[in-house]
Scaffold this motif. Structure first.
Motif, PDB file in Angstrom:
ATOM      1  N   LEU A 262       0.828  -1.206   0.000  1.00 38.20           N
ATOM      2  CA  LEU A 262       0.000   0.000   0.000  1.00 38.20           C
ATOM      3  C   LEU A 262       0.863   1.257   0.000  1.00 38.20           C
ATOM      4  N   ARG A 263       1.957   1.237   0.751  1.00 36.82           N
ATOM      5  CA  ARG A 263       2.847   2.400   0.776  1.00 36.82           C
ATOM      6  C   ARG A 263       3.553   2.581  -0.568  1.00 36.82           C
ATOM      7  N   THR A 264       3.883   1.464  -1.202  1.00 37.44           N
ATOM      8  CA  THR A 264       4.474   1.545  -2.545  1.00 37.44           C
ATOM      9  C   THR A 264       3.494   2.187  -3.514  1.00 37.44           C
ATOM     10  N   MET A 265       2.235   1.787  -3.429  1.00 34.35           N
ATOM     11  CA  MET A 265       1.216   2.361  -4.298  1.00 34.35           C
ATOM     12  C   MET A 265       1.062   3.858  -4.040  1.00 34.35           C
ATOM     13  N   TYR A 266       1.088   4.268  -2.784  1.00 30.20           N
ATOM     14  CA  TYR A 266       0.978   5.696  -2.475  1.00 30.20           C
ATOM     15  C   TYR A 266       2.100   6.478  -3.152  1.00 30.20           C
ATOM     16  N   GLY A 293      12.419   7.738 -20.973  1.00 33.02           N
ATOM     17  CA  GLY A 293      12.240   7.656 -19.524  1.00 33.02           C
ATOM     18  C   GLY A 293      10.827   7.247 -19.161  1.00 33.02           C
ATOM     19  N   PRO A 294      10.661   6.227 -18.321  1.00 32.61           N
ATOM     20  CA  PRO A 294       9.329   5.735 -17.946  1.00 32.61           C
ATOM     21  C   PRO A 294       8.695   6.546 -16.827  1.00 32.61           C
ATOM     22  N   GLY A 295       7.393   6.311 -16.640  1.00 30.81           N
ATOM     23  CA  GLY A 295       6.666   6.917 -15.542  1.00 30.81           C
ATOM     24  C   GLY A 295       6.697   6.039 -14.310  1.00 30.81           C
ATOM     25  N   THR A 296       6.087   6.518 -13.241  1.00 31.07           N
ATOM     26  CA  THR A 296       6.166   5.847 -11.947  1.00 31.07           C
ATOM     27  C   THR A 296       5.585   4.439 -11.973  1.00 31.07           C
ATOM     28  N   VAL A 297       4.338   4.307 -12.400  1.00 29.21           N
ATOM     29  CA  VAL A 297       3.644   3.019 -12.319  1.00 29.21           C
ATOM     30  C   VAL A 297       4.264   1.979 -13.243  1.00 29.21           C
ATOM     31  N   GLU A 298       4.813   2.423 -14.387  1.00 32.42           N
ATOM     32  CA  GLU A 298       5.417   1.453 -15.297  1.00 32.42           C
ATOM     33  C   GLU A 298       6.542   0.689 -14.617  1.00 32.42           C
ATOM     34  N   LEU A 299       7.374   1.390 -13.868  1.00 34.30           N
ATOM     35  CA  LEU A 299       8.530   0.747 -13.255  1.00 34.30           C
ATOM     36  C   LEU A 299       8.163  -0.065 -12.018  1.00 34.30           C
ATOM     37  N   SER A 300       7.269   0.450 -11.261  1.00 38.01           N
ATOM     38  CA  SER A 300       6.766  -0.254 -10.083  1.00 38.01           C
ATOM     39  C   SER A 300       5.421   0.373  -9.735  1.00 38.01           C
ATOM     40  N   PRO A 301       4.375  -0.448  -9.700  1.00 35.90           N
ATOM     41  CA  PRO A 301       4.318  -1.911  -9.573  1.00 35.90           C
ATOM     42  C   PRO A 301       4.248  -2.703 -10.884  1.00 35.90           C
ATOM     43  N   HIS A 302       4.141  -2.041 -12.040  1.00 35.12           N
ATOM     44  CA  HIS A 302       3.998  -2.789 -13.287  1.00 35.12           C
ATOM     45  C   HIS A 302       5.136  -3.777 -13.494  1.00 35.12           C
ATOM     46  N   ASN A 303       6.382  -3.282 -13.505  1.00 31.42           N
ATOM     47  CA  ASN A 303       7.508  -4.170 -13.763  1.00 31.42           C
ATOM     48  C   ASN A 303       7.691  -5.211 -12.667  1.00 31.42           C
TER      49      ASN A 303
END
Length: 560
Positions: A262-266, A293-303
């Motif tokens: 949950l904190r990662t998602m925040y 350069g990627p965005g936040t969600v692409e790198l984590s949690p997507h990847n």
């Protein structure tokens, strides 16, 4: 007969997170702050807009497009799993038709979470996958060809139409969200057509909410079409997903893992996603090299979810853990359905909480760029980014599961930034094979509300280079020289660079370097660390997996 919206002639035979800083300044401007506000805030000397073409190069600029005529053999890693060809089958029509929105009278398809949708509905998805897998490989609606779409758009099979010497890549840039939305749109409609159920909608794997943080059991049944043997056997149900996974199992309890997730998602949806380019990724224009350069969600949690699902025992972490093979796993589509939902959630959070930067780009280079797909009638269709911005116009929506991460703001850690006097000089570029700590001077100390509203202070890591032969991860801590005291989801952990293995071989058989950049927002972080007025920030880079080089670090102010 040529393809149209009503009829089609038969066909002829037939993907990182990062950050850091120093001086200099770059800003992507699509709308604007008034000159007066910038002058009052004192930002004018520290903000530079990109040129209209996006990089200053005379031949760079404009929307990006692809063509079947230029699709070619992909650049695959060593020892890939077959098939080895990713281009779609030829079209009987000389040119693709242009996408038109579905009839507003069509039923509104409702995407629901896998953990709550029920056995009967999951049986429909299972049957849809079975029907796709039963189609001939030459049929563009087959599961084989649907999986190849992802391969073609992320391995250099497609080239830029106006610059055929350059790859078209839909990861590591502002194309990540719109491409995958278009991809799922056609996948969903093909599934509905095969099922004979116009209102069929893809389920989504809601790994960002506690009830959905396990691999859905339907995908672990070895006799089901949803099963993929090329997965990590340790992560079958009831194992909890780790949104920070990079190959090492954690020792957290379930309660601790849920809190960490949950904190990662925040961080990725709110703290680090304050501007369109921070959330979506950096602009990628015609004539520009891929992976800006990627965005936040692409790198984590997507990847991280991709890597958590793939078979870590394989060199390339197939299927889900590497770009060319990820869509061969039926779990790919519910995973990306959730990613699509998060785009809507990011907008919603901005609207309800008044976050100024949670809006999409208005840049025509983004809006007019296009991708190619076959539709449910086997027609080749060209669809633009502007076509996919409104899900209701596409005739689907998401059934809410809540956003429990919305208020999961990570806590700070006491006494982790002592002994600054022991800092050693660091020379860039560097190979990150050990922990590196640098003290970075902020271009200007800005504290007023007006100044913060005028810009986002951002840490940038430029020239991140890997050879792509393995996953790469490093963590970035701010004001935490004693980083080992910080919890895995602690506030001082400003972000993580996390990239799937992306090994590619060029025509000579040599490996190709993956080069990109990364950005992380600082406004909220510095506020939480009570460091708004500090003249410097201490940045600690901690390698976690793989080999990486970094060219430079700098702090910039961004306005969009």
């Amino acid at each position: 007969m040529a393809c149209s919206r009503g009829a089609c002639a038969p066909l002829a035979v037939a993907a990182c997170v990062f950050l850091l800083c120093a001086v200099a300044t770059v800003v992507y401007t699509s709308s604007s702050l008034s000159t007066a506000l910038l002058a009052v805030s004192g930002l004018r000397p520290y903000i530079a807009s990109l040129t209209a073409n996006g990089s200053g190069g005379a031949n760079v600029g404009g929307s990006l497009h692809t063509s079947l005529h230029t699709c070619r053999k992909p650049k695959l890693p060593p020892n890939p799993l077959p098939p080895f060809y990713c281009c779609p089958p030829a079209s009987s029509s000389s040119e693709p038709i242009h996408f038109t929105l579905p009839d507003p009278a069509e039923p509104l398809r409702v995407r629901r979470p896998v953990h709550a949708v029920g056995e009967e509905y999951m049986a429909k998805y299972e049957r849809a996958i079975a029907l796709m897998k039963a189609l001939p490989h030459t049929d563009p609606r087959s599961f084989y060809q649907m999986a190849n779409i992802h391969c073609a758009y992320c391995t250099g099979s497609y080239r830029q139409t106006t610059h055929p010497e350059l790859d078209m890549q839909i990861h590591f840039s502002w194309f990540f969200f719109p491409f995958h939305r278009a991809y799922l749109y056609f996948f969903e409609r093909i599934a509905a057509k095969l099922l004979g159920e116009p209102d069929f909608a893809l389920p989504f794997w809601s790994w960002d909410v506690p009830d959905g943080m396990r691999m859905p059991p339907e995908f672990a049944n070895s006799s089901s079409p949803l099963y993929d043997p090329v997965r990590n056997p340790r992560h079958r149900p009831p194992s909890l997903v780790d949104l920070g996974f990079v190959g090492v199992e954690s020792n957290r309890t379930d309660e601790q893992q849920i809190q960490h997730n949950l904190r990662t998602m925040y961080k990725q949806m709110i703290g680090n996603a304050a501007l369109p380019s921070l959330f979506h990724g950096q602009p990628f224009r015609a004539g520009q090299s891929d992976k800006p350069g990627p965005g936040t969600v692409e790198l984590s949690p997507h990847n991280t979810v991709h890597t958590w699902t793939g078979d870590i025992a394989l060199t390339n972490v197939e299927n889900m853990g590497t770009y060319y093979s990820a869509a061969r796993d039926p779990l790919f589509y519910p995973h990306h359905s959730n990613i699509d939902r998060l785009w809507e959630a990011w907008r919603e959070v901005g609207a309800t909480r008044g976050y100024r930067g949670h809006v999409d780009f208005t840049d025509p280079d983004w809006l007019d760029s296009s991708f190619l797909f076959y539709d449910e009638e086997s027609c080749l269709v060209r669809i633009t980014v502007r076509d996919v911005l409104d899900t209701e116009k596409l005739r689907y929506k998401f059934d809410g599961v809540g956003m429990p991460w919305l208020d999961a703001r990570p806590p700070t850690t006491s006494n982790v930034s002592k002994n600054k006097a022991l800092l050693k000089s660091v020379r860039f570029p560097l190979s990150l094979h050990k922990v590196v700590t640098v003290e970075v001077r902020r271009p200007q100390v800005l504290q007023s509300t007006q100044e913060k509203e005028a810009r986002e202070e951002v840490l940038v890591i430029e020239g991140i280079e890997t050879d792509g032969t393995e996953m790469v991860k490093f963590d970035i801590y701010v004001n935490a020289m004693e980083h080992e005291k910080v919890e895995p989801s602690g506030r001082e952990l400003a972000g993580s660079y996390m990239c799937l293995s992306h090994p590619r071989i060029d025509g000579t058989g040599k490996g190709m370097i993956v080069e990109t950049s990364m950005r992380v927002a600082l406004n909220e972080l510095l506020e939480d660390l009570n460091a708004d007025g500090d003249e410097t920030v201490t940045v600690t880079l901690v390698p976690r997996h793989g080999k990486v080089k970094i060219r430079s670090l700098r702090i910039v102010y961004m306005v969009e």
